[in-house]
Structure formats: structure tokens, C-alpha cells
Design an enzyme around this catalytic site. Structure first.
Site, PDB file in Angstrom:
ATOM      1  N   CYS A 117       0.814  -1.220   0.000  1.00 21.86           N
ATOM      2  CA  CYS A 117       0.000   0.000   0.000  1.00 21.86           C
ATOM      3  C   CYS A 117       0.846   1.267   0.000  1.00 21.86           C
ATOM      4  CB  CYS A 117      -0.923   0.020   1.214  1.00 21.86           C
ATOM      5  SG  CYS A 117      -1.894  -1.477   1.447  1.00 21.86           S
ATOM      6  N   ASP A 120      -3.750  -3.431   7.390  1.00 22.51           N
ATOM      7  CA  ASP A 120      -4.909  -4.202   7.838  1.00 22.51           C
ATOM      8  C   ASP A 120      -4.947  -5.580   7.197  1.00 22.51           C
ATOM      9  OD1 ASP A 120      -5.521  -1.967   9.231  1.00 22.51           O
ATOM     10  OD2 ASP A 120      -7.504  -1.669   8.366  1.00 22.51           O
ATOM     11  N   CYS A 143      -2.384   3.410   3.431  1.00 23.64           N
ATOM     12  CA  CYS A 143      -3.174   2.374   4.098  1.00 23.64           C
ATOM     13  C   CYS A 143      -4.409   2.952   4.772  1.00 23.64           C
ATOM     14  CB  CYS A 143      -2.322   1.638   5.129  1.00 23.64           C
ATOM     15  SG  CYS A 143      -1.381   0.270   4.428  1.00 23.64           S
ATOM     16  N   ASP A 144      -5.325   2.039   5.129  1.00 18.77           N
ATOM     17  CA  ASP A 144      -6.652   2.423   5.601  1.00 18.77           C
ATOM     18  C   ASP A 144      -6.643   3.484   6.693  1.00 18.77           C
ATOM     19  OD1 ASP A 144      -7.322   0.429   3.873  1.00 18.77           O
ATOM     20  OD2 ASP A 144      -8.397  -0.802   5.328  1.00 18.77           O
ATOM     21  N   LYS A 145      -5.857   3.285   7.753  1.00 15.87           N
ATOM     22  CA  LYS A 145      -5.915   4.199   8.892  1.00 15.87           C
ATOM     23  C   LYS A 145      -4.978   5.385   8.735  1.00 15.87           C
ATOM     24  CE  LYS A 145      -8.746   1.226  10.363  1.00 15.87           C
ATOM     25  NZ  LYS A 145      -8.493   0.262   9.266  1.00 15.87           N
ATOM     26  N   CYS A 172      -5.324  -1.659  -1.489  1.00 14.63           N
ATOM     27  CA  CYS A 172      -6.321  -2.639  -1.936  1.00 14.63           C
ATOM     28  C   CYS A 172      -7.291  -2.006  -2.926  1.00 14.63           C
ATOM     29  CB  CYS A 172      -7.059  -3.213  -0.742  1.00 14.63           C
ATOM     30  SG  CYS A 172      -5.959  -4.004   0.460  1.00 14.63           S
ATOM     31  N   GLU A 207     -11.552  -5.104  12.933  1.00  9.39           N
ATOM     32  CA  GLU A 207     -12.344  -5.435  11.753  1.00  9.39           C
ATOM     33  C   GLU A 207     -12.611  -6.935  11.719  1.00  9.39           C
ATOM     34  OE1 GLU A 207     -10.838  -1.878   8.762  1.00  9.39           O
ATOM     35  OE2 GLU A 207     -10.288  -3.945   8.317  1.00  9.39           O
ATOM     36  N   SER A 247     -14.158  -4.575   7.698  1.00 11.07           N
ATOM     37  CA  SER A 247     -13.283  -4.127   6.625  1.00 11.07           C
ATOM     38  C   SER A 247     -14.115  -3.491   5.525  1.00 11.07           C
ATOM     39  CB  SER A 247     -12.510  -5.324   6.063  1.00 11.07           C
ATOM     40  OG  SER A 247     -11.944  -5.015   4.816  1.00 11.07           O
TER      41      SER A 247
END
Length: 564
Positions: free
Chosen positions: A53, A85, A126-128, A203, A454, A480
């Protein structure tokens, strides 16, 4: 109008005899006499080699620094953490994922404040790390521009029966469930494993990272068109350079993050999430970012906006397409223009270009919605937005559901109660979950988890076992952005805070009505009162370290799981 100070903070470390020592240190990192009057720009990156990522961020940070120089500023790069994640999923590591959002925001604030930097370019993949960077920008209220790392290309796999298909990381989680259920061979599972990540980037579906990248663009904190291009695409280098130039321009215009992140901008961001059918994590993160921006954003705002914004994106995890396809048909600006033309966005909000969102869109040569990847406004997938907030006796403060993938209007069934995710996964593996069950996983909330894990491992396993449309999963944890199936999360109050979910027992009837936005435990109040007698929560899972600190500070999911 007063003259703009191009160095609103860095004069503390460059001007006067008191700054002799700091100037000496800055000379050692490359600054000279000709640089003291330039604004100092922090270039903060969550680059690491742990996950694909973030792999582009080192390259993009260099581009941003070149842009800062070109704009007349002086860039100073520093790093922060990021948690993958995809790697942390399904085990103890996931406790640390949401916590990392706070660590990122705090660490960026710490460096920016300590070093007296005047503005920032914030890079994340990344997600966070995306919401963490935006929280930092809102908290600091300096001139800031956000730049996304970009998403990964989908993989391509040929299975043993000769079928071929496009795959993303989510296919791996679902394939594990299928393999455990005996409907997929180990050979095909390995083929999927080798295909899901063909290169760098986040992702690829409309999961959390791409949702939050779209949010950043819709908020006005990223350059128009910068969310959708893939990580490896050289347009990202162009956007990196432009982002560096843009932040210096913002300082010159006196525009700071809170001038951009207004209530109207947050409503625009929610509208774009609803149209794309984005991740439920956007609810949590937008509440947290708004809190940092001192904007009064409530859960009720999400339902109000969902009522008028249609779901248009045929995007994974529930649809057919990925972010690369969104880029192919024009990116986030195409969707924003369609929503603006329909009167569903505020066009007069300020953005990092120094112009309004309407002005940005008018300056772009944008196509109409393609009708396939992104459906036409008069032919939506759903008439209302892709996320709903539910309330009822089981979630008095709220719960969140991705209605974009919820196939039933009403679901009622008997509760199967589990303390934390592992117990539910074991029950599924052992065949103890049946069609019609309502799986209740508790003590996974922000405080009780801690970390609000998640549930992708269990939801992927449920789908892989062929139960994705036949069981309902409820949790005070979260899901997620890649989760599919009948799933409701963010239940508040959480179990550890004596929320109703703490008192559910096996066999209790639970009913969800999506149209009415209700989630109810069909147990009378007298019985619940009896269950509350002598109740005590499970003891803290962690008594030291970052998770122990987090559990003491974190607020309800209904408030964005903030810690301040």
C-alpha cells in the site's frame, strides 16, 4: 487586508539571535542563508516496506518536495507509522489497527508543532493512515494538502477448472472460508494467494483506503482527480509535484485546513461515499476528522444525506469493478460533477487549489457518467445511499450497515452469542452456525476490544462457507471495507460500557429492518433489567502498553472512536 505572513511559525527557528542554534542545525540538513525567508513545509509520509500500500510514497514524497521548492518553499521530510490491515487481519494484530490512526495524527502533530513547520503535504496509502493524516491536518489548522499513494491493479487468476477471473485481496479471505468448507482446493487457494497483489498500491476495490482517498478529494483536501490513478501511474508523480506547489500557494492565500474542511465540505464527502457505496469505516473516520476540525457532524447527518443521494458505483466488494475502472471512466470528479449538477453537492466550498469545488470542476474536461462502472443518476443501483445508520433497543446510540450489499429488507432470527471474534470463527469452522442465525460478536468495541477490530476474517469465512446471504452478523466491532454479507457493526454503546449487546443471550430474537433503520432485541425490559443485576464486564485484555492507554481514553464509535 493584512499582509500574509509566509512564515507563520518557522520564524521561531530562523529569525534573530535566539535562533542561532536551530539555524545551525538546519544548515546541516541543507538550508542556507537564501532559505531563511522561505516557508518550511513538512512532508509527512507513512512509507514503509511492510505492505504494498505504501511503496509509492517514498517516490511521491520526493516529487512533493520538488514541488515545494518550485513553489518557493523549503521542504523537510519526516515519517510516521502505518499498519497493514490486510496483514493484521484475523489475529491479535488487528487490535492495533484503529489505534494507529491516533498514533499517526498525534505523531504528525508532534513534529509539526515541535519543529514550527508552516504547512504540510501529507502522504498516505493504508486504511488508517489516510484519516490519521486528515485528522492531523484538521487539528493543526495549517495550510495542508493530502496526497494518496494510489491503488493496486487487480490480479488475474486461472483456477484448476480452467476458469479465469480478476481477483483482489478480499478474494483471499473468502477463498480461505471456501477451502475450510471443502468447496475449494488448496491448489486453487494458493493460486489466488499468488495473484491477488501484482504490485504496489492500496487494496483495489472501493474498500476503506479508496473510500477515504475519495473522501479527501471530495473534502477539497486533495487536488482534483488525484484519488483514482493507480499507484504505479506516473500521473501520481505529477500530482505529487503539484501538491508541493499547492501548499505554498495556500500559505500565500492565507487558506488553512479548517477553511476547507467546513460542514458543507463534510456533507460533500458523505455524498460521494454514498454514491460510491463506500466503506462503513468512512462513518467512523469522518466523525473523527470533523471533531478535529471543530465541525458538528453527527450520525444523523449520514442518514439525512443517504436519503437523497443514490448509490451509483458498481464497485467491489459488492459490485464488479475496482478503482482502476473508476479512473478509466473519469475518476472522482466525474461523480462529483454529476452530483453537483443534480443539486446534491455544495459547489462553493474552498479547496486546496485556492478555488472552489465548482470552479475546479468547470475547469476540467469531464465526461458524463459511463453508466456501467458508475451508473447514471436516473438509473441507480439503489435509490438511496450505500450506508445507513440504525437505531433501536439493541443500538440506542447507533449501528452502521452497508446497505449497498444488504439483500434483505428485514431479517429476524435467534442470537448466537460469542465473546470476541475467535469464538465465532471456531463455531463456524466446527459447523455450529446454521442458516437463519444472528451471530453476535461482542467485546470487540473501541474500549472493550480494545481497538474495535475489523471482522473480515469471519465475514470472509461465512461467505466462503456458503452462508453469506443466510446469517446476520452483529458486532460492537467494525468491518473491513472489503466485507460482504449481512453485517452490522459499530453497535453503541458497546458491551464493555453496558450497552444492550452485553445482555443478549443465545436464542434471543433479534430483528433488523433496513427500510425503517431499526435494530431491536425482542426481549422485554423486565427480563433485561434482571440480566443487568450483578453484571460486570469482561476484565481488560491489556493492562499496559498502547492498547491499555487507548482503552482508557477512547470514546464511543458513535463519536468516531476519538481519544481526545
Amino acid at each position: 487586508m493584512p499582509e500574509i505572513d509566509m512564515k507563520p511559525r518557522s520564524r521561531d527557528v530562523t529569525d534573530g539571535i535566539e535562533a542561532t542554534s536551530s539555524r545551525g542545525m538546519l544548515r546541516a540538513v541543507g538550508m542556507g542563508d537564501e532559505d531563511w525567508e522561505k516557508p518550511q513545509i513538512g512532508v509527512a509520509s507513512s512509507w514503509n516496506e511492510v505492505t504494498p500500500c505504501n511503496l509509492s510514497l517514498d517516490r511521491l514524497a520526493q516529487g512533493a518536495k520538488e514541488g515545494v521548492h518550485a513553489g518557493g518553499g523549503y521542504p523537510l521530510q519526516f515519517g510516521t507509522i502505518s499498519v497493514s490491515d490486510g496483514i493484521a487481519m484475523g489475529h491479535e494484530g488487528m487490535h492495533f489497527s484503529l489505534v494507529s490512526r491516533e498514533v499517526i495524527a498525534d505523531s504528525v502533530e508532534t513534529v509539526m508543532m515541535a519543529e514550527r513547520l508552516d504547512g504540510s503535504v501529507l502522504l498516505a496509502g493504508c486504511d488508517k493512515s489516510l484519516p490519521g493524516m486528515l485528522m492531523a491536518a484538521a487539528r493543526l489548522d495549517l495550510s495542508s494538502v493530502f496526497l494518496y499513494a494510489g491503488s493496486i491493479a487487480p490480479g488475474w487468476v486461472k483456477l484448476s477448472d480452467g476458469t479465469e477471473k480478476e481477483v483482489t485481496i478480499i478474494d483471499a479471505f473468502e477463498a480461505v472460508g471456501a477451502c475450510k468448507a471443502g468447496t475449494m482446493s488448496q491448489e486453487d487457494l494458493t493460486r489466488i494467494e499468488k495473484a491477488i497483489c501484482p504490485g504496489e498500491g492500496a487494496c483495489g476495490g472501493m474498500y476503506t483506503a479508496n473510500t477515504m482517498a475519495s473522501v479527501a478529494e471530495a473534502l477539497g483536501m486533495s487536488l482534483p482527480g488525484s484519488a483514482a490513478p493507480p499507484s504505479a501511474d506516473r500521473r501520481r508523480d505529477y500530482f505529487a509535484h503539484r501538491s508541493g506547489e499547492a501548499v505554498v500557494n495556500l500559505i500565500a492565500k492565507g487558506i488553512t485546513a479548517r477553511d476547507i474542511m467546513t460542514k458543507e465540505a463534510f456533507e460533500n464527502a458523505i455524498s460521494v461515499v454514498m454514491a460510491f457505496g463506500g466503506s462503513t469505516n468512512a462513518v467512523l473516520h469522518l466523525l473523527a476528522i470533523a471533531r478535529e476540525a471543530e465541525v458538528d457532524l453527527q450520525l444523523s447527518d449520514f442518514n439525512r444525506i443517504a436519503d437523497r443521494v443514490p448509490h451509483l458505483g458498481d464497485l467491489k466488494p459488492f459490485g464488479r469493478f475496482v478503482m482502476n475502472d473508476v479512473d478509466r471512466v473519469g475518476g472522482v470528479p466525474v461523480v462529483m460533477k454529476a452530483l453537483l449538477d443534480a443539486g446534491l453537492l455544495h459547489g462553493d466550498v474552498m479547496t486546496v487549489t485556492g478555488r472552489t469545488m465548482r470552479e475546479n470542476l468547470e475547469a476540467m474536461d469531464l465526461a458524463d457518467l459511463d453508466g456501467t462502472v458508475i451508473r447514471k443518476m436516473d438509473d441507480p443501483i439503489h435509490a438511496t445511499g450505500g450506508i445507513s445508520v440504525l437505531h433501536g433497543s439493541l443500538a440506542p446510540e447507533g449501528a452502521v450497515v452497508k446497505t449497498a450489499g444488504f439483500d434483505l429488507d428485514v431479517f429476524e432470527g435467534p442470537a448466537r452469542v460469542f465473546e470476541r471474534e475467535r469464538a465465532a470463527m471456531d463455531a463456524l469452522t466446527e459447523g455450529r452456525i446454521s442458516k437463519g442465525d444472528v451471530i453476535v460478536i461482542r467485546y470487540e468495541g473501541p474500549k472493550g476490544g480494545p481497538g474495535m477490530r475489523e471482522m473480515l476474517a469471519i465475514t470472509g469465512a461465512i461467505k466462503g462457507a456458503g452462508l453469506g446471504k443466510d446469517v446476520l452478523l452483529l458486532t460492537d466491532g467494525r468491518f473491513s471495507g472489503g466485507t460482504t454479507g449481512l453485517c452490522i457493526g459499530h453497535m453503541a454503546p458497546e458491551a464493555v460500557d453496558a450497552g444492550p449487546v452485553a445482555f443478549v443471550r443465545d436464542g434471543d430474537r433479534i430483528r433488523v429492518d433496513i427500510a425503517a433503520r431499526t435494530l431491536d432485541l425482542l426481549v422485554d425490559e423486565a427480563e433485561l433489567a434482571a440480566r443487568r443485576e450483578g453484571w460486570a464486564p469482561l476484565p481488560p485484555r491489556y493492562t499496559r502498553g498502547v492498547l491499555a492507554k487507548y482503552a482508557k481514553l477512547v470514546h464511543s464509535a458513535a463519536e468516531g472512536a476519538i481519544t481526545g
